[in-house]
Structure formats: structure tokens, C-alpha cells
Design an enzyme around this catalytic site. Structure first.
Site, PDB file in Angstrom:
ATOM      1  N   SER A   8      48.196  13.685   1.066  1.00  0.00           N
ATOM      2  CA  SER A   8      48.897  14.796   1.288  1.00  0.00           C
ATOM      3  C   SER A   8      48.289  16.084   1.243  1.00  0.00           C
ATOM      4  CB  SER A   8      50.381  14.888   1.068  1.00  0.00           C
ATOM      5  OG  SER A   8      51.118  13.846   1.708  1.00  0.00           O
ATOM      6  N   GLY A  66      48.486  24.314  -5.574  1.00  0.00           N
ATOM      7  CA  GLY A  66      48.409  22.844  -5.793  1.00  0.00           C
ATOM      8  C   GLY A  66      49.084  22.097  -4.393  1.00  0.00           C
ATOM      9  N   HIS A  67      48.570  20.678  -4.655  1.00  0.00           N
ATOM     10  CA  HIS A  67      49.239  19.795  -3.957  1.00  0.00           C
ATOM     11  C   HIS A  67      48.808  18.354  -4.198  1.00  0.00           C
ATOM     12  CE1 HIS A  67      50.986  18.271  -0.133  1.00  0.00           C
ATOM     13  NE2 HIS A  67      51.279  19.551   0.446  1.00  0.00           N
ATOM     14  N   ASP A  68      49.763  17.419  -4.302  1.00  0.00           N
ATOM     15  CA  ASP A  68      49.646  15.894  -4.376  1.00  0.00           C
ATOM     16  C   ASP A  68      49.285  15.070  -3.399  1.00  0.00           C
ATOM     17  OD1 ASP A  68      49.723  17.027  -7.206  1.00  0.00           O
ATOM     18  OD2 ASP A  68      51.850  16.117  -7.306  1.00  0.00           O
ATOM     19  N   GLY A  69      48.820  14.183  -3.720  1.00  0.00           N
ATOM     20  CA  GLY A  69      48.621  13.140  -2.251  1.00  0.00           C
ATOM     21  C   GLY A  69      48.808  11.794  -2.564  1.00  0.00           C
ATOM     22  N   GLY A 112      48.535   2.847  -2.453  1.00  0.00           N
ATOM     23  CA  GLY A 112      47.613   2.706  -3.895  1.00  0.00           C
ATOM     24  C   GLY A 112      46.692   3.721  -4.258  1.00  0.00           C
TER      25      GLY A 112
END
Length: 465
Positions: free
Chosen positions: A63, A304-307, A311
């Protein structure tokens, strides 16, 4: 503050140890600070092949792609081809949702800031052709509206697929081509891919899954999510250094390393302005901008951002005030524990930022009246039931649906305890995280209308007496 040489030495020692401790098969990290970029890797790209991870290995960024999609949108806005505050139907006349008034009102800005209000976890596979995003958006006609557009925040993957379609229509070409022409190329990226057909030209990581947190990660049976969700984060893969080239462009007023203008400075600034406040959700930020997640942490504001894909997990943090950016990519195990220790150290040493501790249940939780929280809440990917036993214990029962059920997520039952206000925490952590469950709104009879953990899951009134 530490020098980048000291950071390099620390990472060489700490990264392999953390991967072993938390069952992460492989990882790569890049750090940009003090005018330099360092990168390194450890572990393997796949336990099936044993191929070693290198700094040039490609990992899916999940993401984090949303910030790329938002950047493509902002390029169109600055060209005068798109008004962020006009209804999406100005570009997509056929855009449909179950709620006609909402479909007519939703704006591009609301999609960018996750405030459009419709059900967001929809992962319909519409094939691998260049028309897959177009076909996907055409399936949203029965998608339920959780709340009126602009009313609150609820993370929305589907909304970013709609944004991807806006890009396609205005550029007259498939989303992948837009990413390559308007971002990969001007940024000078050399190790980035729009999917498996491009990633195979490089050393590419494979995701690993676990039956439970204590079992050993095994290679996932598929490499990626459906291509229809590419604008939301289903396909994009790259090495961490190339991800930082994108992040550093946002720190350099929109200019690539060679001076090429990728985005106007005004657009860069607009993306970093808070659009909506978030409930206190632990891992998530305090507010959301146009694409960027915003963390108001002691020491400096962090973007920021996480993805997360099948897995694979990725983490990006940017400190505009200090010109620091950090990208970590992993392929299984408990990546959050690795992220937490690495970024806490790096942000403190390089930018003087104190990353707050994640919430934990109090030793003596307060006893509160939970009647307004009890009941069933449902979405496309799960059904949540909050119930209280005769001894006063509060439980959250989760039954996966849709994609989560398809990838093997099992039903769970978690004991909840009061944390603060309308927020409760699970007693037992999941991969080390006590994910806050925040009860929001009022259904008109004093009961909470939503349970919020990043997504607002709405109360199912017709199932209750």
C-alpha cells in the site's frame, strides 16, 4: 546524533539478528540521511530456493503504492486537468455505488484522504489485462456506504483503485504505463517493477505465510494480489533504494536527484497537509494527508505509509524537517517487531524523533459499562461480534470473509480490556501488537455505530433484536 557510518555498522550487526529472532526469511533496508544513501540486506528471498537477499532485490511495497497513485493524481491536478474538489463523476461519469447520492458527491480529495465513506476492502479479480482497473471500478455499483462522504476516516483500498482509473482516463493509457512514464522514468529508477512479469528480470522476494505466529513461515502459493488492485498496492515492487528515490523527491520540493521536476513544490506541500484526524490506532498515524499518513511524533512531524501483500510487508518513514527517509522491505514472519526496533533507533539517531511506544493493556484495567459496544459489526472481509460473559469478561469474535477467508485467515476470539475512552485492547498480542479497537459514533439508540481499527466496520442492526 549518529553518523551514517555508525548506522551502517549497527545495521550490519542488528538486521540479521532481528530476522532470526522474529522468523523473517529476508529483508532489505535503505536509509537516506546526511546527503548519502546506504542500503543492505539479510536472509533469503525464498526459503524454497535459498536465494540470498541483496540490497538490489525487489520486494513488493504494497500500500505504499498509494502515495505513488496520489502523486500521479497531483501531477494531473497541477496540469489543470483535474479538480480535487469536483465530484469523481466529472472524470468518471459512469461511477456507481449502492448509494446514488454518495456516488454523485464523492470527490477526488475524499478518495485521497480515505474519507469517501464506502466499503473499501474489495479485492475483486477482473483479470490480468490492461482493462482490469476499468473492469474493477465497474463492479462497485453495489458497494455499501458506511458513512456520508467526508464525514470521517476509514482506510479504503477500493477508493485508490478508483483513483487509478481516473489516472488512466485522463492519461489515455493503462495504469502501469502511467507509473513508468510519469514516475519510474523521471526518477531514474532502475530496479522497479509493475508486476511479476517485470520483477522476474531481477532478484525478487517471495512472500511467506504462517499458520499461526509460532509456526515457521513457508513460501506463499501465489506471488501477488489481483492486478485490478494495482493502484491500491497489489503489484508494485522495487528495491528499497529506489523507493527512497521517490521519497527523497518529496523532500526535495518535487525534484528528482538529477534536478528533473517530477511534482511542483506546491503539490508536494499540499500532499503533506492533514485532511482528516484519525482515532488513536497504535501503528497508524495521527492524521492523513493526500496520500501520506502523518505522524505527529515528539521531535518532528513524520510522513509515511506501510504496505502488506501476500506475505510481504514494507515500511516507509520520511522526516521532511531533517531530510531523512527510511525504507524497510520484508517477506514474512513478524515484520512489525523488526520495523519497531530498527525505526525507533534510526529515527532517534538520525532525526531526533522519538517513536512512541505501542499501546499495551493496563495492569489494572478499569471496569466500564460496555452495553453500548455489544453487538455485531460486519464488512466485506469479516464479521465482528462483541459480547460479554456473565463474569464481565468482554470478547471480540472475528469471522473472516472474502479475501481474508480465501487466504486462510481463521476465526478468532479475543478478550478485550478497557484502555481509554471508547478504546479497548486485546489482552493477547498478535505478532506483538495489541491492536486498538475504537468504538465510534452512535446508532441513534446510544450504541456505537462502528468499531474502528483503521477501517470503520459498521454495526449490523438487522441481525439484532
Amino acid at each position: 546524533m549518529s553518523s551514517l557510518n555508525e548506522i551502517t555498522n549497527w545495521l550490519h550487526d542488528r538486521l540479521p539478528a532481528l530476522l532470526a529472532e522474529h522468523k523473517v526469511p529476508g529483508a532489505a533496508i535503505a536509509v537516506s540521511a546526511q546527503g548519502r544513501v546506504i542500503d543492505l540486506a539479510a536472509g533469503v528471498l525464498s526459503k524454497a530456493t535459498g536465494v540470498e537477499a541483496t540490497p538490489d532485490s525487489l520486494f513488493q511495497i504494497g500500500s505504499i503504492t498509494k502515495v505513488w497513485t496520489a502523486t500521479l493524481i497531483m501531477q494531473l491536478a497541477q496540469e489543470g486537468r483535474l479538480d480535487l474538489d469536483a465530484p469523481v463523476r466529472a472524470t468518471l461519469p459512469g461511477f456507481q455505488l449502492a448509494d446514488e447520492s454518495a456516488a454523485a458527491a464523492v470527490t477526488t480529495r475524499q478518495l485521497l484522504s480515505h474519507t469517501a465513506g464506502f466499503e473499501g476492502d474489495i479485492f475483486t479479480d477482473t483479470g490480468r489485462g490492461d482493462d482490469c482497473v476499468e473492469k474493477y471500478v465497474a463492479t462497485l455499483g453495489e458497494t455499501a456506504q458506511l458513512f456520508a462522504p467526508g464525514e470521517m476516516f476509514s482506510y479504503n483500498n477500493a477508493g485508490y483503485c478508483v483513483l487509478g482509473r481516473v489516472v488512466e482516463v485522463l492519461r489515455g493509457k493503462p495504469f502501469d504505463d502511467c507509473v513508468r512514464e510519469h514516475l519510474f522514468t523521471p526518477l531514474g529508477l532502475t530496479h522497479a517493477a509493475n508486476g511479476a512479469h517485470e520483477a522476474i528480470l531481477f532478484r525478487a522476494a517471495v512472500g511467506h505465510l504462517q499458520a499461526d505466529p509460532d509456526s515457521d513461515p513457508q513460501p506463499a502459493p501465489v506471488w501477488a494480489l489481483a492486478r485490478s488492485n494495482a493502484p491500491a498496492g497489489a503489484m508494485l515492487a522495487m528495491r528499497p533504494r529506489d523507493l527512497l528515490a521517490f521519497a527523497q523527491m518529496h523532500l526535495a520540493a518535487g525534484k528528482a536527484a538529477d534536478g528533473t521536476t517530477v511534482l511542483e513544490a506546491e503539490s508536494v506541500q499540499a500532499m503533506q497537509q492533514p485532511q482528516v484526524q484519525l482515532p488513536k490506532l497504535g501503528l497508524m498515524g495521527t492524521s492523513w494527508g493526500l496520500g501520506w499518513e502523518i505522524y505527529d511524533w515528539p521531535g518532528a512531524r513524520v510522513l509515511g505509509h506501510d504496505g502488506g501483500t501476500i506475505g510481504q510487508s514494507a515500511f516507509l518513514r520520511v522526516v521532511p524537517e531533517h531530510g531523512v527517509s527510511i525504507a524497510l522491505c520484508t517477506n514474512g514472519g513478524n515484520p512489525i517487531a523488526v520495523y519497531t526496533e530498527l525505526f525507533e533507533h534510526l529515527l532517534r539517531e538520525l532525526a531526533g524523533v522519538q517513536m512512541p511506544a505501542l499501546p499495551k493493556p493496563p495492569a489494572q484495567p478499569a471496569t466500564v459499562d460496555v452495553s453500548r459496544y455489544l453487538g455485531t459489526y460486519a464488512s466485506e472481509v469479516g464479521e465482528l461480534t462483541v459480547l460479554q460473559e456473565s463474569d464481565g469478561t468482554l470478547w471480540l469474535q472475528e469471522v473472516p470473509k472474502g479475501l481474508l477467508a480465501e487466504i486462510g485467515r481463521q476465526p478468532e476470539r479475543k478478550e478485550l480490556v478497557h484502555f481509554e475512552g471508547d478504546t479497548f485492547l486485546p489482552v493477547q498480542p498478535y505478532y506483538g501488537i495489541h491492536m486498538p479497537q475504537v468504538f465510534v459514533g452512535d446508532d441513534g439508540s446510544g450504541r456505537a455505530l462502528y468499531i474502528h481499527s483503521g477501517r470503520a466496520t459498521r454495526r449490523v442492526t438487522h441481525l439484532e433484536a
